[in-house]
Structures are given as C-alpha cells and as structure tokens.
Design an enzyme around this catalytic site. Structure first.
Site, PDB file in Angstrom:
ATOM      1  CD  GLU A   1      36.889  35.409  17.233  1.00 10.57           C
ATOM      2  OE1 GLU A   1      37.241  35.046  18.361  1.00 10.57           O
ATOM      3  OE2 GLU A   1      37.192  36.499  16.732  1.00 10.57           O
TER       4      GLU A   1
ATOM      5  CE  LYS B   1      37.263  42.741  18.072  1.00  7.17           C
ATOM      6  NZ  LYS B   1      38.019  41.623  18.667  1.00  7.17           N
TER       7      LYS B   1
ATOM      8  NE  ARG C   1      43.703  46.433  10.930  1.00  6.52           N
ATOM      9  CZ  ARG C   1      43.611  45.516  11.884  1.00  6.52           C
ATOM     10  NH1 ARG C   1      42.484  45.373  12.554  1.00  6.52           N
ATOM     11  NH2 ARG C   1      44.629  44.730  12.171  1.00  6.52           N
TER      12      ARG C   1
ATOM     13  NE  ARG D   1      38.035  35.846  11.398  1.00  2.00           N
ATOM     14  CZ  ARG D   1      38.248  37.039  10.843  1.00  2.00           C
ATOM     15  NH1 ARG D   1      39.056  37.895  11.450  1.00  2.00           N
ATOM     16  NH2 ARG D   1      37.673  37.359   9.707  1.00  2.00           N
TER      17      ARG D   1
ATOM     18  NE  ARG E   1      44.950  37.624  13.152  1.00  2.00           N
ATOM     19  CZ  ARG E   1      44.347  38.755  13.455  1.00  2.00           C
ATOM     20  NH1 ARG E   1      43.486  38.794  14.462  1.00  2.00           N
ATOM     21  NH2 ARG E   1      44.578  39.850  12.775  1.00  2.00           N
TER      22      ARG E   1
ATOM     23  CG  PHE F   1      31.975  35.912  12.274  1.00  2.00           C
ATOM     24  CD1 PHE F   1      32.723  36.292  11.159  1.00  2.00           C
ATOM     25  CD2 PHE F   1      32.650  35.627  13.449  1.00  2.00           C
ATOM     26  CE1 PHE F   1      34.086  36.380  11.212  1.00  2.00           C
ATOM     27  CE2 PHE F   1      34.031  35.717  13.515  1.00  2.00           C
ATOM     28  CZ  PHE F   1      34.759  36.099  12.390  1.00  2.00           C
TER      29      PHE F   1
ATOM     30  CD  GLU G   1      28.005  39.392  12.580  1.00  2.00           C
ATOM     31  OE1 GLU G   1      27.343  39.017  11.590  1.00  2.00           O
ATOM     32  OE2 GLU G   1      29.231  39.141  12.716  1.00  2.00           O
TER      33      GLU G   1
ATOM     34  CE  LYS H   1      39.920  46.489  16.106  1.00  2.00           C
ATOM     35  NZ  LYS H   1      41.039  45.551  16.244  1.00  2.00           N
TER      36      LYS H   1
END
Length: 585
Positions: A332, A283, A444, A288, A303, A372, A281, A450
């Site tokens: 986002e 970035k 994470r 966020r 976030r 997403f 996807e 990423k």
C-alpha cells in the site's frame, strides 16, 4: 511458537519522514515514457527487460480489412438481449459461448469487452449528451465488431481544437451504419447501461466453453494476464496450450488478492485452522499498489491495474533501493501525519489521483510505501508458494522499515492485542493470513481475513433522492444495493443520508448528476457505478425490500472510487450476516 511483532515500519512512528534513495531527475526522465494501463505501451530504452516482458503473449492478432467477413455487431446485440432475458447462469454462459465461438481470435477481445458492457478503450469522452440525436438507423446490418472497436479507438484519440466536432462526425457515421437494435446496443454500451448479468465469472465460463478448454485454465490465465479479452483471443487461437503460455511477467500487473471479512480475530484464527499459527498484519487505510521492478525500470499499478508510476516517485525510489534485480511486490501507499498516524483515506486518494507536478505534490503530501507480499523475486515466481515462504522471501528483499508490522501467533489474545495496537495507532484493523495458502490473485481468498472494529459493506448507489430543508438543492438520501451474483444486478438494502458531510453532499450531487439516467423530480435513478463504504449496526429482516433484509442504522463512511461495482459486497454476504455468519461458505 509465537514470534514477536516485527519492527514497526519507521514511517508509521511519530516524527518520521520518508528518506528514500534514488534520483528524482532520473525518475522524471523515466516517468515521461509512462502510459496508463499496460506497460507494453511504454517506450523504454533498448534492451529494457520490462519492455521485453510486456509483449502480448499468444498469437498475433490482426483486424480484418474493410470488406472482409467478420463478426457482425448485430450478433452481439441479439446475444446481449437474449442474455438479459435469461435468468439462469448456465443459460447466460451458453448464449455468450455461442457468440464468442463465432468470433475470430482477432475479434475476441472486442467481443468479450462489448458483451461485458465495456469498451476496450475504457473512456473515450462520450456521454448521454453526445447521443441525444443520432442519424436514422440502417435498414440492414453491416457493422462488424472490428469496425466498431476501431471507431471507438479513433473517437478516443481525438484531442485539442476541433475534437468535439470530430467525435461527433465519427459517432454519426457509426450510428448511420447501425440498425435499430444495434443503435440501442451501442447507446447502452457507450453510457455504461448494458446490464445483462454477464459478469466476469460468467464470461470466463463462456470463454472456456467457446474454446473448449477447462475453466480453471482460463481463470488462471486471466489472473496472470489481467485481461480477459487477451486471454479469450489466445484460447480461441491456441486452446489449452496457448493458455499454459501465460505466466507471471515482471512489468505486466496481475489482479491483486483480496481479503474476506471475519467478525473478530478469534473467528479469523478458527477459520484458518484451530490451533494453527497465522500472521496478523496491520490493515492500513491506504491505496493498494503493485510494484514491478526489472533492473532499473520500475512500474507501479493500482488495484484496478492503472499505471501510476509517474505520480508516486517515493514508491519508485523505494523499489530502486531494494537489493533485488527483478521483483513484483504487493503493498500500500499511504499518506501519514508527522506523528506517524494515517491521514484520512481521501488525502491518500487525492494524492494518488492527482496529475500535477509530482515534486510539488510530494512536498505537500508525502507518501510511504508499505509492503506485505512478494509475487516474484529474481526469476522465481512465488504465487503458488505458501504465505510463510513468500514472507520469508520478502524479508530478504525489503527491510523491516518497508514491511507492514506483523505478528505470527496461534493465540487469540495476542492477535487481539495486535488488533488493539493497530486501531490505537489510527489504522483500520488487521488482516489475519494463512501461513500455508497461496497468493490467490484476483480473488477474495479464504486465506486472508480482514478484521475491523465495525461492520462495513461496500455497496452500490442505485438512486438518490433530492434533499429538503437544510439539504434543499442537493442530492441527499442514497438508495443502496448489494451485488447479486446470480443475476448480475443489484438488490436494494435501504436508504441513508447519515454520515454525509456538506463536502460529501456537494461532491455526490455533482457526481450522481453525471450518472443520472432518469429523474422523476424527487428520485434520481443513476447508473450503478459508484461504490460507497457503509457502516451499520446489524442486518434485519424486511419485507419492504426485494432481498428480504435491510441494514440497521446505515451511515456513509466514504466513497470508494478505487473500486468497481463488480467488487461490491454481495447479497449473499448480507444474508449470511443476518444469519449470524459473516461470510457464506
């Protein structure tokens, strides 16, 4: 089998402007009820599903009446000092657990906050200047944690004419009741200087030990509640059964899942499983957002779980246009140029952070919502569902025009082409996602990787040097540090003034001046609160710095005020890069 790249988000295409449905007038009426941080503070109309969902889970907590026994602040001050002097993680956990074990459920939230170096009220308008002169210390300890927490709340409530004098009087009264060690603790707490290594991971273990419950139970409850203090109160009051009662609630934000970093798409695909398909996807370099909808009620969070509903009417309208009754969506918000390319992050960040007239801000800098992930849909929680199932549900809830472009493939060549396409359109890179992994809220996760075309780290500014020559009068050369999970402190990696524009120099001179704690005349030491994104060419061994490594050709890309120091990259990550492995196992 390889699926084609999905239909590109219309707002990312040249010439497109958002055309979202929904009543701006109706939204303005709803927006007036918004209060920041927790939806339970919102004054919804009777029968609101979000209002009902936002009630605090677990037993009711009451503050002890004045004169009744309670946890003394001196106990937390002594514990904090002992924790700071203890290097071992298990030792810190034991000390913290012992202190929390002496707290009642009503005191637990404040105790957790104070021992974490935070206020439950976050900001109450008190800085170093307010604490330069305080009354002499008390001879004997009498301050209870509940007294201090209520005083902080009262200080934060002061506003308007006479508020400065009122805050001063409240602080004087508080400090007059505090002993010498308690005064030192309060000063450090109020100005953000309580650095003792009690990071959230350590505190989660301490809460689990104090309540005699499994650590994973506490961690999951925090993930769902987003508030360790509230979880601690529930755990101490009701044990494992109380923790099991926490669930995903529409209207209460959860900590977002974050991505690890991979050196390239080939490495990312390999880490997710050789030969296995993965989603690739775009970035986006936006802000966020987590969108909660229940009926006609919508709330939008950052976030860091701040409520920004009133500032983003476009996102609210987009959520109301979805064919759903209840949903929690991840995505986002991003400001785009007329040709569909992204504006610099500062433009999006400025729009999100502005508190002016939403209609005027929207006209000047429109935002696009790009989704997403989907965590809840019409009564069904999807956190534990595999990534492919969550995206399939998202596809039924949101049109392709609102979803981030996505490719499902096992081919490194095709993933590389998707990366090149994203970069060519001005975006940061791609996120390669597992199709089988759950949504790891607040972590994470290993299932999201990423990939960007350059090495970057999020580091913390530890100090800054005064500039000379053309930069005379500015704070210029930054001392950069990585987070050390073992100690809770930071490890210096080097200095840089590269990449700083005149505008950035002006901004950081003012901001770092606010964070200053010591000034030698050349080097200004600052509270480690400001996160900066730094690009670099590599990591080399260096005996000059305590971590044994230093960054090569570091240059500042941007400040990340949307991130906390706890989200900065770790010294373990930096050492892994030096060893040739992007993320430590």
């Amino acid at each position: 089998m390889v699926s084609a790249l999905c239909t590109v988000h219309r707002s990312l295409l040249p010439g497109h402007r958002p055309a979202l449905s929904g009543s701006g007038v109706g939204f303005q009426a709803r927006a007036r009820t918004v209060r920041q941080r927790d939806l339970r503070s919102r004054r919804h109309r009777p029968g609101s599903d979000i209002q009902a969902a936002a009630e605090l889970s677990g037993p009711a907590a009451t503050v002890p009446a004045v004169g009744t026994p309670g946890l003394l602040l001196r106990e937390l001050a002594d514990t904090s000092a002992a924790v700071a002097d203890t290097a071992a993680r298990l030792g810190k956990v034991s000390l913290l657990a012992a202190a929390l074990g002496r707290a009642t459920p009503a005191e637990a939230a404040a105790a957790v906050a104070f021992l974490s170096g935070e206020l439950r009220q976050r900001q109450i308008g008190v800085g170093w200047a307010s604490l330069r002169e305080v009354p002499p210390p008390a001879a004997e300890p009498s301050l209870r944690v509940a007294d201090v927490d209520e005083t902080f709340a009262e200080v934060g409530r002061q506003a308007g004419a006479g508020s400065q004098a009122a805050r001063r009087a409240l602080l004087d009264e508080l400090f007059a009741r505090a002993t010498g060690p308690e005064q030192r603790f309060l000063r450090q707490l109020l100005v953000g200087e309580l650095r003792q290594g009690a990071l959230e991971g350590v505190m989660v273990e301490a809460v689990a030990r104090a309540a005699d419950v499994p650590v994973p139970d506490v961690r999951r409850a925090v993930m769902l509640r987003g508030d360790l203090g509230a979880v601690a109160a529930a755990a101490l009051a009701g044990g494992a059964a109380a923790l099991a009662a926490f669930r995903l609630e529409v209207g209460r934000p959860v900590l977002p899942m974050l991505a690890q970093t991979a050196d390239g798409v080939t490495a990312a695909l390999a880490r997710l499983g050789p030969g296995a398909e993965a989603a690739v996807e775009w970035k986006l370099d936006g802000a966020r957002i987590q969108v909660h909808r229940s009926g006609t009620d919508v709330a939008v969070y950052t976030r860091s779980l701040d409520d920004i509903t009133a500032r983003v009417p476009e996102v609210v309208e987009a959520a109301l246009a979805l064919p759903v009754t209840a949903a929690v969506l991840d995505g986002e918000a991003i400001a785009l140029r007329p040709d569909g390319r992204p504006q610099p992050f500062q433009v999006t960040g400025s729009r999100i952070g502005s508190r002016g007239d939403p209609a005027a801000l929207r006209a000047a800098t429109p935002l696009s919502a790009v989704l997403f992930d989907l965590l809840h849909l019409d009564g069904a929680d999807l956190l534990d569902e595999p990534g492919a199932a969550r995206h399939a549900a998202l596809a039924t809830a949101a049109p392709a025009a609102l979803r981030v472009p996505r490719l499902v493939t096992a081919s490194a060549e095709e993933a590389g082409a998707a990366l090149a396409d994203a970069i060519a359109r001005g975006h940061e890179g791609v996120v390669v996602k597992s199709l089988t992994g759950p949504y790891e809220a607040g972590r994470r996760g290993a299932g999201w990787l990423k990939v960007k075309p350059r090495h970057t780290l999020d580091l913390v500014v530890l100090a800054v040097e005064r500039g000379h020559g053309r930069r005379t009068g500015w704070l210029s050369n930054l001392h950069l540090g990585a987070r050390d999970p073992a100690t809770g402190g930071f490890v210096m990696l080097g200095k840089t003034f590269k990449g700083l524009t005149d505008a950035m120099l002006r901004w950081q001179t003012e901001r770092l001046g606010e964070l200053a704690v010591d000034d030698s005349g050349w080097v200004v030491q600052v509270r480690p609160e400001l996160v900066v994104e730094v690009a670099f060419d590599g990591v080399q061994g260096s005996p000059r710095y305590p971590g044994g490594v230093a960054l090569r050709f570091a240059r500042v890309l941007r400040y990340r005020e949307d991130k906390t120091p706890a989200e900065a990259d770790t010294i373990d990550t930096v050492r892994a890069i030096h060893a040739g492995d992007r993320i430590p196992s």
